[in-house]
Design an enzyme around this catalytic site. Structure first.
Site, PDB file in Angstrom:
ATOM      1  N   CYS A  75       0.743  -1.237   0.056  1.00 57.36           N
ATOM      2  CA  CYS A  75      -0.040   0.120  -0.161  1.00 57.36           C
ATOM      3  C   CYS A  75       0.903   1.278   0.012  1.00 57.36           C
ATOM      4  O   CYS A  75       1.491   1.548  -0.950  1.00 57.36           O
ATOM      5  CB  CYS A  75      -0.716   0.032   1.137  1.00 57.36           C
ATOM      6  SG  CYS A  75      -2.319   1.358   1.052  1.00 57.36           S
TER       7      CYS A  75
ATOM      8  N   HIS B 111      -3.316  -5.355   1.444  1.00 62.20           N
ATOM      9  CA  HIS B 111      -2.706  -5.758   2.653  1.00 62.20           C
ATOM     10  C   HIS B 111      -2.862  -7.179   3.222  1.00 62.20           C
ATOM     11  O   HIS B 111      -3.421  -7.509   3.682  1.00 62.20           O
ATOM     12  CB  HIS B 111      -3.432  -4.957   3.734  1.00 62.20           C
ATOM     13  CG  HIS B 111      -3.268  -3.275   3.706  1.00 62.20           C
ATOM     14  ND1 HIS B 111      -2.013  -2.705   4.186  1.00 62.20           N
ATOM     15  CD2 HIS B 111      -3.971  -2.640   3.093  1.00 62.20           C
ATOM     16  CE1 HIS B 111      -2.135  -1.557   3.897  1.00 62.20           C
ATOM     17  NE2 HIS B 111      -3.343  -1.313   3.520  1.00 62.20           N
TER      18      HIS B 111
ATOM     19  N   GLU C 165      -1.103  -8.574   4.986  1.00 61.50           N
ATOM     20  CA  GLU C 165      -0.826  -8.872   6.457  1.00 61.50           C
ATOM     21  C   GLU C 165      -2.104  -8.397   7.368  1.00 61.50           C
ATOM     22  O   GLU C 165      -2.302  -8.975   8.465  1.00 61.50           O
ATOM     23  CB  GLU C 165       0.273  -7.753   6.931  1.00 61.50           C
ATOM     24  CG  GLU C 165      -0.154  -6.283   6.856  1.00 61.50           C
ATOM     25  CD  GLU C 165      -0.400  -5.677   5.847  1.00 61.50           C
ATOM     26  OE1 GLU C 165      -0.170  -6.279   4.602  1.00 61.50           O
ATOM     27  OE2 GLU C 165      -0.457  -4.358   5.844  1.00 61.50           O
TER      28      GLU C 165
END
Lengths: 295, 221
Positions: free
Chosen positions: B86, B177, B179
């Protein structure tokens, strides 16, 4: 929308991306640009900073939508704005305006002295203030995706933010470490919704990000709140009520990132010009203390 | 007699602002040594650096202040692999529409915040057979778009009119993302790109991973 709905998770995740950052109060597009340039992770658009609300008095409401729109157009970072506690129509307006985050804030004059907004009815994320674990958990149960300390806004005095953070941490440790059969009574005594309490026990902290707010005026204040376990920092009046806003804003950003490194915080603390003039809390009449708004 | 053992190759996560602990949590799930990178000395032994999501202007100011941007460029030329998620992808791009590029290490053109406000953030699920045998959940938060790829850059995922993930031999970028999802495919891919062996499998199901799994890496004092 329920507590673990996809939208609420997504909204909590935006707050996660703000971790380690500083959110700054701004009243004009020019100030918003200064904040962005200094490294703010988001700006809070409002007509008067808390110090002026405190000085001028009167009913403080949601800001003029045109003013919020101008700030939104001026910057690329997320824009937040405040609504009065319980004023769900102001929140509907800000959702229609498509800002990034709503602060249901005690800094504005409450619209409802009993009920906070049912934030689960919205797609837009909310941040809410809290003085203790019970208050934080009630807001989370209502759908807040982010929590901040209330502190005492517009005073330039960090003492209340410290009190609120220490209180939350102490109560979290108690809840985390108690035997399971004591949880129900702890929840009853502290007004904590049981399902949020279980999440706090499991996480060992709030299950959403928790920022410092209310009275932060110096880089050292920001670093103090970070070392106390905050995930980031809101600075209201502390920047644009000081002598050199751009420099102070950048210094507070640095101090938040390097909060554990005294040499760095020292370096950025020098030569910042006049800080905002602070107010001692006992000199503020009880009824003028903003942290007592909401429960 | 004790033998000097070489330091195990480590993945660094740039720890200035943003989604740092979420990446640390994913790397821990893969069993990969990971470290927060905050100062120039933290790069020692780091084979690959993740530049996490956060605010790209904030990250750029913090990188500039003590010359950490130059440190990354030097290490990159000496072989450091990079992954920008990002905001990290924006910082690595050679062209950012309407503004000056920052590190400019990858030949891509990006448009920041290309979907709108937080109300336009979204999740979706895609198939990326090259990376993962089952479908992969993706989380887009105020995400940028990769509009074009230069020479030597290949697309890992194209959606509609933009690229959502791309790589060249030394850099990986994702506008979403990984994560923030239970999936480890992109982390595994980057770890391998850094020359660190990692086993397949060990995928976590949603019930073993929770959206707030990051909290164990961000305890109260």
């Amino acid at each position: 929308m329920t507590l673990s709905s996809e939208r609420l998770v997504l909204n909590a995740q935006l707050a996660q991306m703000l971790k380690g950052g500083v959110i700054m109060d701004v009243t004009t597009p020019e100030q918003a640009l200064i904040a962005q340039e200094a490294g703010a992770v988001a700006v809070m658009a409002l007509e008067r900073v808390p110090a002026d609300i405190r000085k001028e008095g009167g009913v403080a409401r949601m800001s003029d939508p045109d003013m919020i729109r101008e700030i939104k157009e001026a910057v690329s970072i997320p824009v937040m704005a405040k609504v009065r506690i319980g004023h769900f129509v102001e929140a509907q307006l800000l959702e229609a305006l498509k800002i990034d985050y709503i602060d249901e804030s005690e800094v504005l004059t409450p619209a409802d002295e009993e009920c906070h907004i049912d934030k689960t009815q919205f797609s837009i994320p909310f941040v809410c203030g809290a003085r203790n674990l019970g208050e934080a958990c009630r807001r989370i149960a209502e759908g807040a995706a982010m929590i901040r300390t209330k502190g005492e806004a517009g005073t330039g005095n960090v003492v209340e933010a410290v009190r609120h953070m220490r209180t939350m941490n102490r109560e979290i440790r108690v809840l985390r470490d108690m035997p399971s059969e004591e949880v129900t009574v702890f929840c009853r005594d502290n007004g904590i919704p049981n399902e949020v309490a279980l999440k706090v026990r499991e996480a060992g902290r709030l299950p959403v990000v928790n920022f410092a707010a209310g009275g932060i005026a110096t880089p050292a204040d920001a670093a103090l709140m970070m070392q106390l376990g905050c995930d980031g920092v809101f600075v209201g009046s502390g920047i644009f009520k000081s002598g050199d806003p751009a420099k102070r804003a950048a210094a507070i950003v640095q101090a938040t990132t390097y909060a554990d490194d005294p040499a760095k915080v020292l370096e950025v603390s020098a030569g910042l010009g006049e800080p905002m003039v602070g107010i001692e809390i006992p000199t503020i009449p009880e009824e003028e203390r903003l942290a007592q708004r909401g429960w | 007699m004790r033998q000097e053992t070489p330091v195990a190759p480590t993945i660094g996560v740039l720890d200035l602002q943003g989604g740092v602990v979420e990446h640390l949590e994913h790397l821990a799930a893969l069993g990969i040594p990971a470290r927060r990178v905050k100062l120039a000395k933290d790069f020692e032994g780091v084979a690959g650096l993740i530049i996490p999501g956060g605010e790209s202007t904030t990250l750029s100011r913090l990188l500039q202040r003590d010359g950490l941007d130059r440190e990354i460029e030097e290490r990159f030329r000496a072989g450091l692999k990079l992954w920008g998620t990002c905001a990290g992808a924006i910082l690595l791009a050679r062209e950012v529409i309407g503004e000056a590029a920052f590190l400019g290490l990858m030949d891509i053109s990006v448009q920041r915040n290309a979907f709108g406000s937080q109300l336009d953030s979204f999740n979706r699920t895609v198939d990326i057979p090259a990376l993962h045998e089952t479908s992969v959940p993706l989380t887009f938060i105020r995400a940028p778009k990769i509009l074009s790829l230069g020479e030597g850059v290949s697309s890992l995922l194209q959606i509609d009119d933009y690229h959502a993930a791309a790589e060249d031999p030394k850099i990986l970028v994702t506008v979403f993302h990984p994560e923030l999802t239970p999936n480890l495919a992109f982390h595994r891919h980057f770890v391998r790109k850094c020359g660190i062996p990692v086993q397949d499998g060990g995928e976590r199901s949603d019930d073993r991973w929770r959206a707030n799994s990051w909290v164990s890496f961000a305890p109260i004092p």
